[in-house]
Write an enzyme that holds these catalytic residues in place. Structure first.
Site, PDB file in Angstrom:
ATOM      1  N   GLU A 115       0.839  -1.200   0.000  1.00 13.27           N
ATOM      2  CA  GLU A 115       0.000   0.000   0.000  1.00 13.27           C
ATOM      3  C   GLU A 115       0.872   1.247   0.000  1.00 13.27           C
ATOM      4  O   GLU A 115       2.044   1.186   0.368  1.00 13.27           O
ATOM      5  CB  GLU A 115      -0.964  -0.004   1.191  1.00 13.27           C
ATOM      6  CG  GLU A 115      -0.321  -0.271   2.523  1.00 13.27           C
ATOM      7  CD  GLU A 115      -1.351  -0.588   3.626  1.00 13.27           C
ATOM      8  OE1 GLU A 115      -1.473   0.245   4.534  1.00 13.27           O
ATOM      9  OE2 GLU A 115      -2.008  -1.644   3.576  1.00 13.27           O
ATOM     10  N   LYS A 117       2.725   4.581   1.086  1.00 14.17           N
ATOM     11  CA  LYS A 117       3.126   5.168   2.368  1.00 14.17           C
ATOM     12  C   LYS A 117       2.788   6.647   2.290  1.00 14.17           C
ATOM     13  O   LYS A 117       3.439   7.417   1.597  1.00 14.17           O
ATOM     14  CB  LYS A 117       4.612   4.961   2.627  1.00 14.17           C
ATOM     15  CG  LYS A 117       5.029   5.516   3.987  1.00 14.17           C
ATOM     16  CD  LYS A 117       6.402   5.031   4.392  1.00 14.17           C
ATOM     17  CE  LYS A 117       6.754   5.350   5.814  1.00 14.17           C
ATOM     18  NZ  LYS A 117       6.621   6.715   6.224  1.00 14.17           N
ATOM     19  N   ASP A 119       2.366  10.507   3.294  1.00 11.60           N
ATOM     20  CA  ASP A 119       3.266  11.407   3.998  1.00 11.60           C
ATOM     21  C   ASP A 119       2.445  12.370   4.848  1.00 11.60           C
ATOM     22  O   ASP A 119       2.222  13.515   4.490  1.00 11.60           O
ATOM     23  CB  ASP A 119       4.112  12.170   2.974  1.00 11.60           C
ATOM     24  CG  ASP A 119       5.394  12.671   3.593  1.00 11.60           C
ATOM     25  OD1 ASP A 119       5.628  12.394   4.784  1.00 11.60           O
ATOM     26  OD2 ASP A 119       6.149  13.358   2.884  1.00 11.60           O
ATOM     27  N   TYR A 225      -6.810   8.623   5.947  1.00  8.21           N
ATOM     28  CA  TYR A 225      -6.863   7.270   5.388  1.00  8.21           C
ATOM     29  C   TYR A 225      -6.617   6.288   6.520  1.00  8.21           C
ATOM     30  O   TYR A 225      -5.639   6.443   7.270  1.00  8.21           O
ATOM     31  CB  TYR A 225      -5.742   7.071   4.365  1.00  8.21           C
ATOM     32  CG  TYR A 225      -6.168   7.265   2.929  1.00  8.21           C
ATOM     33  CD1 TYR A 225      -7.357   6.722   2.447  1.00  8.21           C
ATOM     34  CD2 TYR A 225      -5.349   7.964   2.041  1.00  8.21           C
ATOM     35  CE1 TYR A 225      -7.729   6.896   1.123  1.00  8.21           C
ATOM     36  CE2 TYR A 225      -5.717   8.144   0.710  1.00  8.21           C
ATOM     37  CZ  TYR A 225      -6.913   7.599   0.265  1.00  8.21           C
ATOM     38  OH  TYR A 225      -7.271   7.767  -1.036  1.00  8.21           O
ATOM     39  N   LYS A 292       3.168  -5.312   4.020  1.00  7.52           N
ATOM     40  CA  LYS A 292       2.816  -5.910   5.302  1.00  7.52           C
ATOM     41  C   LYS A 292       2.444  -7.369   5.077  1.00  7.52           C
ATOM     42  O   LYS A 292       1.711  -7.662   4.120  1.00  7.52           O
ATOM     43  CB  LYS A 292       1.604  -5.195   5.909  1.00  7.52           C
ATOM     44  CG  LYS A 292       1.792  -3.700   6.075  1.00  7.52           C
ATOM     45  CD  LYS A 292       0.510  -3.006   6.508  1.00  7.52           C
ATOM     46  CE  LYS A 292       0.775  -1.517   6.700  1.00  7.52           C
ATOM     47  NZ  LYS A 292      -0.451  -0.758   6.996  1.00  7.52           N
ATOM     48  N   CYS A 408      36.871  27.105  19.631  1.00  4.26           N
ATOM     49  CA  CYS A 408      35.421  26.905  19.584  1.00  4.26           C
ATOM     50  C   CYS A 408      34.744  28.189  19.110  1.00  4.26           C
ATOM     51  O   CYS A 408      34.988  29.261  19.672  1.00  4.26           O
ATOM     52  CB  CYS A 408      34.909  26.512  20.967  1.00  4.26           C
ATOM     53  SG  CYS A 408      33.114  26.524  21.087  1.00  4.26           S
ATOM     54  N   CYS A 411      32.649  29.594  22.350  1.00  2.00           N
ATOM     55  CA  CYS A 411      33.240  30.085  23.594  1.00  2.00           C
ATOM     56  C   CYS A 411      34.728  30.407  23.462  1.00  2.00           C
ATOM     57  O   CYS A 411      35.343  30.910  24.403  1.00  2.00           O
ATOM     58  CB  CYS A 411      33.039  29.063  24.706  1.00  2.00           C
ATOM     59  SG  CYS A 411      34.077  27.616  24.507  1.00  2.00           S
ATOM     60  N   CYS A 426      35.100  20.819  21.378  1.00  2.00           N
ATOM     61  CA  CYS A 426      35.478  21.946  22.222  1.00  2.00           C
ATOM     62  C   CYS A 426      35.674  21.366  23.615  1.00  2.00           C
ATOM     63  O   CYS A 426      34.833  20.633  24.117  1.00  2.00           O
ATOM     64  CB  CYS A 426      34.360  22.992  22.238  1.00  2.00           C
ATOM     65  SG  CYS A 426      34.454  24.076  23.674  1.00  2.00           S
ATOM     66  N   CYS A 432      31.116  26.116  28.206  1.00  2.00           N
ATOM     67  CA  CYS A 432      30.823  26.564  26.836  1.00  2.00           C
ATOM     68  C   CYS A 432      29.308  26.703  26.720  1.00  2.00           C
ATOM     69  O   CYS A 432      28.568  25.759  26.979  1.00  2.00           O
ATOM     70  CB  CYS A 432      31.356  25.546  25.822  1.00  2.00           C
ATOM     71  SG  CYS A 432      30.759  25.820  24.151  1.00  2.00           S
TER      72      CYS A 432
HETATM   73  S1  IVH Z   1       1.546   0.930   9.176  1.00  2.00           S
HETATM   74  C1  IVH Z   1       3.612  -0.986  12.696  1.00  2.00           C
HETATM   75  N1  IVH Z   1       0.807   1.854   6.827  1.00  2.00           N
HETATM   76  O1  IVH Z   1       4.616   5.504   8.448  1.00  2.00           O
HETATM   77  C2  IVH Z   1       3.170  -0.366  11.450  1.00  2.00           C
HETATM   78  N2  IVH Z   1       2.103   3.271   8.228  1.00  2.00           N
HETATM   79  O2  IVH Z   1       7.258   4.740   9.689  1.00  2.00           O
HETATM   80  C3  IVH Z   1       2.490   0.921  11.664  1.00  2.00           C
HETATM   81  N3  IVH Z   1       2.535   5.480   7.297  1.00  2.00           N
HETATM   82  O3  IVH Z   1       3.983   6.134  11.822  1.00  2.00           O
HETATM   83  C4  IVH Z   1       2.323   1.767  10.497  1.00  2.00           C
HETATM   84  N4  IVH Z   1       1.437   5.190   5.415  1.00  2.00           N
HETATM   85  O4  IVH Z   1       2.703   7.505  10.063  1.00  2.00           O
HETATM   86  C5  IVH Z   1       1.472   2.106   7.958  1.00  2.00           C
HETATM   87  N5  IVH Z   1       0.042   2.548   4.758  1.00  2.00           N
HETATM   88  C6  IVH Z   1       0.710   2.803   5.881  1.00  2.00           C
HETATM   89  C7  IVH Z   1       1.335   4.046   6.112  1.00  2.00           C
HETATM   90  C8  IVH Z   1       2.037   4.233   7.312  1.00  2.00           C
HETATM   91  C9  IVH Z   1       2.153   6.038   6.146  1.00  2.00           C
HETATM   92  C10 IVH Z   1       3.376   6.130   8.331  1.00  2.00           C
HETATM   93  C11 IVH Z   1       2.803   6.164   9.711  1.00  2.00           C
HETATM   94  C12 IVH Z   1       3.828   5.502  10.594  1.00  2.00           C
HETATM   95  C13 IVH Z   1       5.055   5.617   9.765  1.00  2.00           C
HETATM   96  C14 IVH Z   1       5.984   4.485  10.107  1.00  2.00           C
END
Ligand code: IVH
Length: 681
Positions: A115, A117, A119, A225, A292, A408, A411, A426, A432
């Site tokens: 899936e 990731k 941001d 999401y 996953k 430094c 200081c 330093c 310092c």
């Molecule tokens: S699963 C133990 N699925 O990535 C697994 N995380 O580095 C828990 N994130 O803190 C996270 N998209 O903020 C999962 N499809 C997704 C995600 C996702 C973004 C973020 C989330 C998490 C971070 C982990």
């Protein structure tokens, strides 16, 4: 006056209709009424609720506009820790991940769900009997902040689950993010109002969620999401992750339509390539793919290491790069005195942010890059990572070599680079200003003494004004001094004073960590506290291990400190040296005089666990590591950080990982928390 039945029924119907329209608009992206029709229904409900103040329910859509501002966010302990993900950056690392999973499960092929990731920010939402009850940030994974009222304003978060059979309790996890369109609209509005604009959608989402006034959050076009179930009560939950996603969708959450079941390494790799192609066309930011293990039972078998599960990994998209000019190099001084060269760059937009500074790490790195001031350089930035200089693109016509300063920059103290060490330091210690400031910031930080509200700017003012020259001075501050500082009122001064007072009650482990002993991180601090049980015992061991009694050979150095599992010669020498310094002993004495204290966890001589060594692993229900360690010590036991043949018991909680495996392999008895309690009697 009781609410007339007709009004109650109408309000309920309006709530249901409005929630349905919200769902169609914000989750399905397929509205069936116009905005004007929606507004008319909404106003009718608002009117009814105004007439009958008993009517509003927590799931009423009128609750989404944002309630009264708050003074702060309360801490929330997550029932199951919110873990983070390990990253991989190449196909080889992905192949390695898949190999470890197959090996762990003793299987030839494993099914994953891939899936995007997202941001944004990880969020936990708790539903009680189907009604949204509490929402929190991830925080440090164990404790987050209660931002329920702000999350209520996020339209794609259901206020009630769309099911006739809601579970007693279900925690839903996912990501709050800001779609591109919303981000652009928000920045336009900010600019028109003469307010600060955000550099990227992630920062804008974070800033919006952390507003103390929920009405501001309500005005920001945030979205959510869902991607996981957390803690639950009263129901089992599906057997595969893909079914979890389907259930979340059924309950009314937006779930990524891009999630797919894929087979093994090849399936993951192909998905990654496809998503990378589509990335630029998506209406929101993603920074990689998450794979996953689909089968939930297999996940439990795999467990976790440190703070990340073994059954998932984030495959990051390559960091963005850009070319700019290295205009200057300055040296920053950290809390341990290390000088870090920082590149001042001609600002350039890369990886979603304007970059004007980058780290050059140390002098060796500068030599390796053969970089000089005036060169055209390639800069790389990914997500939250500090931008870096990757290579010289073209040497500047009038380039100037980068030299380590002899003194430094803060200081004026001498700068030394020890034999065989990369870092230059330093040598002025806490005299310092930069080191003092760094040490104080570490001392008050959340995982150390946790003094809320005493941030970087305030500390800098206090240090600058000569009010604080050691951690102990923090406990000598008064409200009048604080109130006299820039941007502080009486109220904030009182809040800081209250936080300072509260921080005096701590644990030995936190205190040791807060001292900032070089090479002693949180885990080592915990191990030292658990092994010695008291500061006196630790200091006595440190004294006996002091240099005069040092054996010539490394392995014979610091024999007492080295009895602590996982403490090697370098760490032991640091600890012994630290406690040997008169100034450090003085600071410790002053802190204790000021009232800093922790529950005595003296090893009870004849307790039920006398002579026994126990190892803690995983998450124990309702008890953190420090508390569990104290319980063991109080009954005469010793807590160790690693499992060996000499371990008597392993106490394992949820998501226990390699230590549990090792215990099973070595035949060490494994207990849960109840088992431990029975043992103690
Ligand atoms: S699963 C133990 N699925 O990535 C697994 N995380 O580095 C828990 N994130 O803190 C996270 N998209 O903020 C999962 N499809 C997704 C995600 C996702 C973004 C973020 C989330 C998490 C971070 C982990």
């Amino acid at each position: 006056m009781p609410v007339p039945a007709a009004a109650r029924a109408r309000a309920e119907q309006l709530r249901r209709e409005l929630n349905e329209h919200n769902y169609r608009y914000y989750v399905l992206d397929a509205p069936t009424v116009s905005d004007a029709e929606f507004d008319a229904l909404f106003r009718e409900l608002q009117e009814l609720e105004r007439h009958h103040p008993e009517l509003p329910t927590p799931d009423s859509p009128t609750q989404r506009v944002g309630g009264a501002p708050r003074a702060d966010f309360a801490p929330v302990r997550h029932r199951l820790p919110m873990q983070s993900l390990n990253n991989c950056f190449s196909e080889d690392e992905l192949r390695e991940f898949d190999r470890r999973v197959r090996e762990g499960l003793r299987r030839d092929a494993v099914e994953y769900v891939a899936e995007p990731k997202l941001d944004g920010l990880a969020i936990s939402l708790v539903y009680e009997h189907g009604v949204f009850a509490r929402g929190a940030t991830r925080g440090d994974g164990e404790t987050g902040e209660d931002i329920t009222e702000n999350l209520r304003t996020v339209r794609s978060i259901p206020l009630r689950l769309r099911t006739g059979h809601p579970p007693r309790l279900a925690e839903v996890r996912g990501e709050v993010y800001l779609p591109h369109k919303g981000f652009e609209r928000l920045n336009r509005q900010q600019a028109e109002r003469g307010e600060k604009t955000f550099v990227n959608p992630r920062n804008a989402a974070a800033g919006s969620l952390r507003q103390l006034d929920p009405r501001i959050t309500a005005s920001r076009p945030l979205a959510f999401y869902a991607y996981a179930l957390g803690h639950r009560e009263g129901f089992q939950g599906p057997r595969t992750h893909f079914e979890v996603l389907a259930l979340l969708r059924e309950w009314g959450f937006a779930v990524s339509g891009l999630a797919e079941i894929v087979d093994g390494f090849d399936g993951c790799r192909r998905y990654y390539e496809r998503l990378a192609q589509r990335r630029a066309t998506l209406p929101y930011d993603i920074d990689g793919v998450v794979y996953k293990v689909n089968d939930i039972a297999s996940r439990e078998e795999l467990g976790s290491v440190a703070r990340a599960p073994r059954w998932a990994v984030a495959h990051k998209f390559p960091a963005e790069e850009a070319v700019t000019v290295l205009e200057n190099v300055e040296f920053q001084v950290g809390r341990t005195g290390v000088l870090t060269p920082v590149a001042r760059l001609r600002p350039v937009f890369v990886g979603g942010a304007n970059v004007g500074n980058a780290t050059l790490h140390n002098m060796d790195e500068i030599a390796r890059l053969a970089v000089e001031i005036g060169d055209e350089v390639v800069v790389r930035r990914a997500g939250d990572v500090i931008p870096e200089i990757v290579r010289v693109q073209r040497p500047g016509a009038q380039r100037r070599a980068i030299r380590l300063p002899a003194h430094c920059p803060v200081c004026g103290g001498t700068v030394e680079r020890a034999e065989g060490e990369v870092a230059a330091r330093c040598m002025n210690g806490l005299s310092c200003r930069a080191q003092l400031h760094g040490a104080l910031l570490h001392f008050v930080s959340r995982r150390a003494m946790d003094v809320e509200g005493l941030g970087e700017k305030l500390l800098a003012q206090l240090v600058g004004a000569g009010r604080v020259s050691s951690p102990a001075d923090i406990y000598r501050l008064d409200a009048a001094t604080l109130a006299g500082l820039e941007r502080m009122g009486e109220k904030s001064a009182e809040n800081v004073m209250a936080a300072v007072g509260k921080s005096k009650q701590t644990t030995l482990a936190r205190f040791l960590y807060a001292l900032g002993i070089p090479d002693v991180g949180e885990a080592t601090a915990r191990d030292l506290a658990a092994h010695f049980g008291s500061l006196e015992a630790l200091m006595e061991a440190a004294e006996q291990d002091a240099p005069t009694t040092h054996a010539a050979k490394d392995k014979d150095r610091c024999p007492r400190l080295r009895q602590v599992p996982d403490v090697g010669p370098v760490v032991a020498a640091c600890v012994s040296h630290f406690f040997g310094e008169p100034r450090n002993r003085e600071v410790i004495r002053a802190l204790r005089d000021a009232g800093v204290s922790w529950p005595a966890a003296e090893k009870a001589a004849g307790g039920a666990l006398a002579g026994k060594t126990l190892v803690l692993t995983g998450t124990l229900p309702g008890m953190n590591r420090d508390e569990a360690a104290e319980l063991i010590l109080a009954h005469g036991g010793t807590v160790s950080g690693s499992v060996s043949k000499r371990t008597d018991y392993v106490v394992a909680g949820a998501d226990a990982g390699s230590k549990l495996e090792k215990a099973q392999k070595l035949g060490v008895p494994v207990l849960d928390l109840d088992g431990l309690r029975r043992l103690i009697g």
